[in-house]
Design a protein around this motif. Structure first.
Motif, PDB file in Angstrom:
ATOM      1  N   ARG A  40      71.579  48.644  18.713  1.00  0.00           N
ATOM      2  CA  ARG A  40      70.533  49.203  17.855  1.00  0.00           C
ATOM      3  C   ARG A  40      70.535  48.628  16.438  1.00  0.00           C
ATOM      4  NH1 ARG A  40      72.489  52.637  21.121  1.00  0.00           N
ATOM      5  NH2 ARG A  40      73.997  53.562  19.733  1.00  0.00           N
ATOM      6  N   ILE A  42      55.862  48.444  22.915  1.00  0.00           N
ATOM      7  CA  ILE A  42      55.858  49.897  23.098  1.00  0.00           C
ATOM      8  C   ILE A  42      56.597  50.175  24.400  1.00  0.00           C
ATOM      9  CG2 ILE A  42      54.404  51.899  23.621  1.00  0.00           C
ATOM     10  CD1 ILE A  42      52.290  50.536  21.726  1.00  0.00           C
ATOM     11  N   ASN A  43      57.570  51.046  24.349  1.00  0.00           N
ATOM     12  CA  ASN A  43      58.330  51.392  25.556  1.00  0.00           C
ATOM     13  C   ASN A  43      57.396  52.120  26.523  1.00  0.00           C
ATOM     14  OD1 ASN A  43      59.879  52.670  27.531  1.00  0.00           O
ATOM     15  ND2 ASN A  43      61.569  53.086  26.139  1.00  0.00           N
ATOM     16  N   GLN A  46      58.648  55.900  28.277  1.00  0.00           N
ATOM     17  CA  GLN A  46      59.151  57.049  27.525  1.00  0.00           C
ATOM     18  C   GLN A  46      58.610  58.345  28.110  1.00  0.00           C
ATOM     19  OE1 GLN A  46      58.043  55.438  23.839  1.00  0.00           O
ATOM     20  NE2 GLN A  46      56.024  56.331  23.792  1.00  0.00           N
ATOM     21  N   GLU A 100      57.104  63.051  24.515  1.00  0.00           N
ATOM     22  CA  GLU A 100      57.269  62.436  23.193  1.00  0.00           C
ATOM     23  C   GLU A 100      55.907  62.234  22.548  1.00  0.00           C
ATOM     24  OE1 GLU A 100      60.256  59.327  22.550  1.00  0.00           O
ATOM     25  OE2 GLU A 100      60.691  59.492  24.683  1.00  0.00           O
ATOM     26  N   LYS A 104      55.144  60.507  19.585  1.00  0.00           N
ATOM     27  CA  LYS A 104      54.886  59.161  19.070  1.00  0.00           C
ATOM     28  C   LYS A 104      55.305  58.115  20.088  1.00  0.00           C
ATOM     29  CE  LYS A 104      56.143  57.396  15.116  1.00  0.00           C
ATOM     30  NZ  LYS A 104      57.443  57.252  14.514  1.00  0.00           N
ATOM     31  N   LEU A 105      54.538  57.029  20.147  1.00  0.00           N
ATOM     32  CA  LEU A 105      54.933  55.912  21.009  1.00  0.00           C
ATOM     33  C   LEU A 105      56.144  55.234  20.386  1.00  0.00           C
ATOM     34  CD1 LEU A 105      51.434  54.390  21.854  1.00  0.00           C
ATOM     35  CD2 LEU A 105      52.932  55.684  23.373  1.00  0.00           C
ATOM     36  N   ARG A 106      57.124  54.959  21.192  1.00  0.00           N
ATOM     37  CA  ARG A 106      58.336  54.308  20.688  1.00  0.00           C
ATOM     38  C   ARG A 106      58.184  52.792  20.762  1.00  0.00           C
ATOM     39  NH1 ARG A 106      62.232  57.511  23.800  1.00  0.00           N
ATOM     40  NH2 ARG A 106      62.665  55.585  24.904  1.00  0.00           N
ATOM     41  N   GLU A 109      60.044  49.402  20.475  1.00  0.00           N
ATOM     42  CA  GLU A 109      61.439  48.980  20.611  1.00  0.00           C
ATOM     43  C   GLU A 109      61.500  47.477  20.848  1.00  0.00           C
ATOM     44  OE1 GLU A 109      62.683  51.260  23.984  1.00  0.00           O
ATOM     45  OE2 GLU A 109      62.934  53.094  22.816  1.00  0.00           O
TER      46      GLU A 109
END
Length: 128
Positions: A16, A38-39, A42, A46, A48-50, A52
């Motif tokens: 990370r 965008i993962n 997820q 959730e 918010k879009l994560r 990564e």
């Protein structure tokens, strides 16, 4: 063998710490590429879009190894090591970087993925 053309190298980061490694390498004038996406897997809950790294713990560095010392890379904050095959630094074909770039959204810079639609309860087979 002398390489006058820049090559892409894979940098293996600490868990990370891709962003920290990226910032610190760029501060040392290294040309880097950290593809983000965008993962797609997820949890629905959730909000918010994560966003990564496309390849967790990896980023790419473009350099002419003979002209720009890669020695400082390993001791850069956030970096674990440079990827090697034996004693030789792993060089990525330019076509790999181009293929990733072709999938980038021009507005956001994020890599577009085509996730396999999977619903809870679906039977899946893991091959690799």
């Amino acid at each position: 063998m002398s390489h006058q053309q820049p090559s892409w190298f894979a940098v293996y980061t600490k868990p990370r710490q891709e962003q920290i490694a990226l910032e610190n390498l760029e501060r040392q004038d290294f040309d880097c590429f950290l593809p983000m996406a965008i993962n797609p897997y997820q949890r629905r809950s959730e909000k918010k879009l994560r966003v990564e790294p496309l390849f967790p713990r990896y980023l790419f560095l473009n350099a002419i190894a003979d002209q720009q010392s890669l020695g400082p890379v390993r001791s850069t904050r956030g970096v674990a090591t440079l990827v090697r095959f034996g004693m030789e630094l792993a060089r990525l074909p330019e076509t790999v970087i181009e293929a990733i770039n072709r999938r980038r959204d021009p507005a956001s810079g994020l890599v577009r993925l085509d996730p396999v639609p999977v619903e809870p309860g679906d039977k899946v087979k893991v091959f690799d």
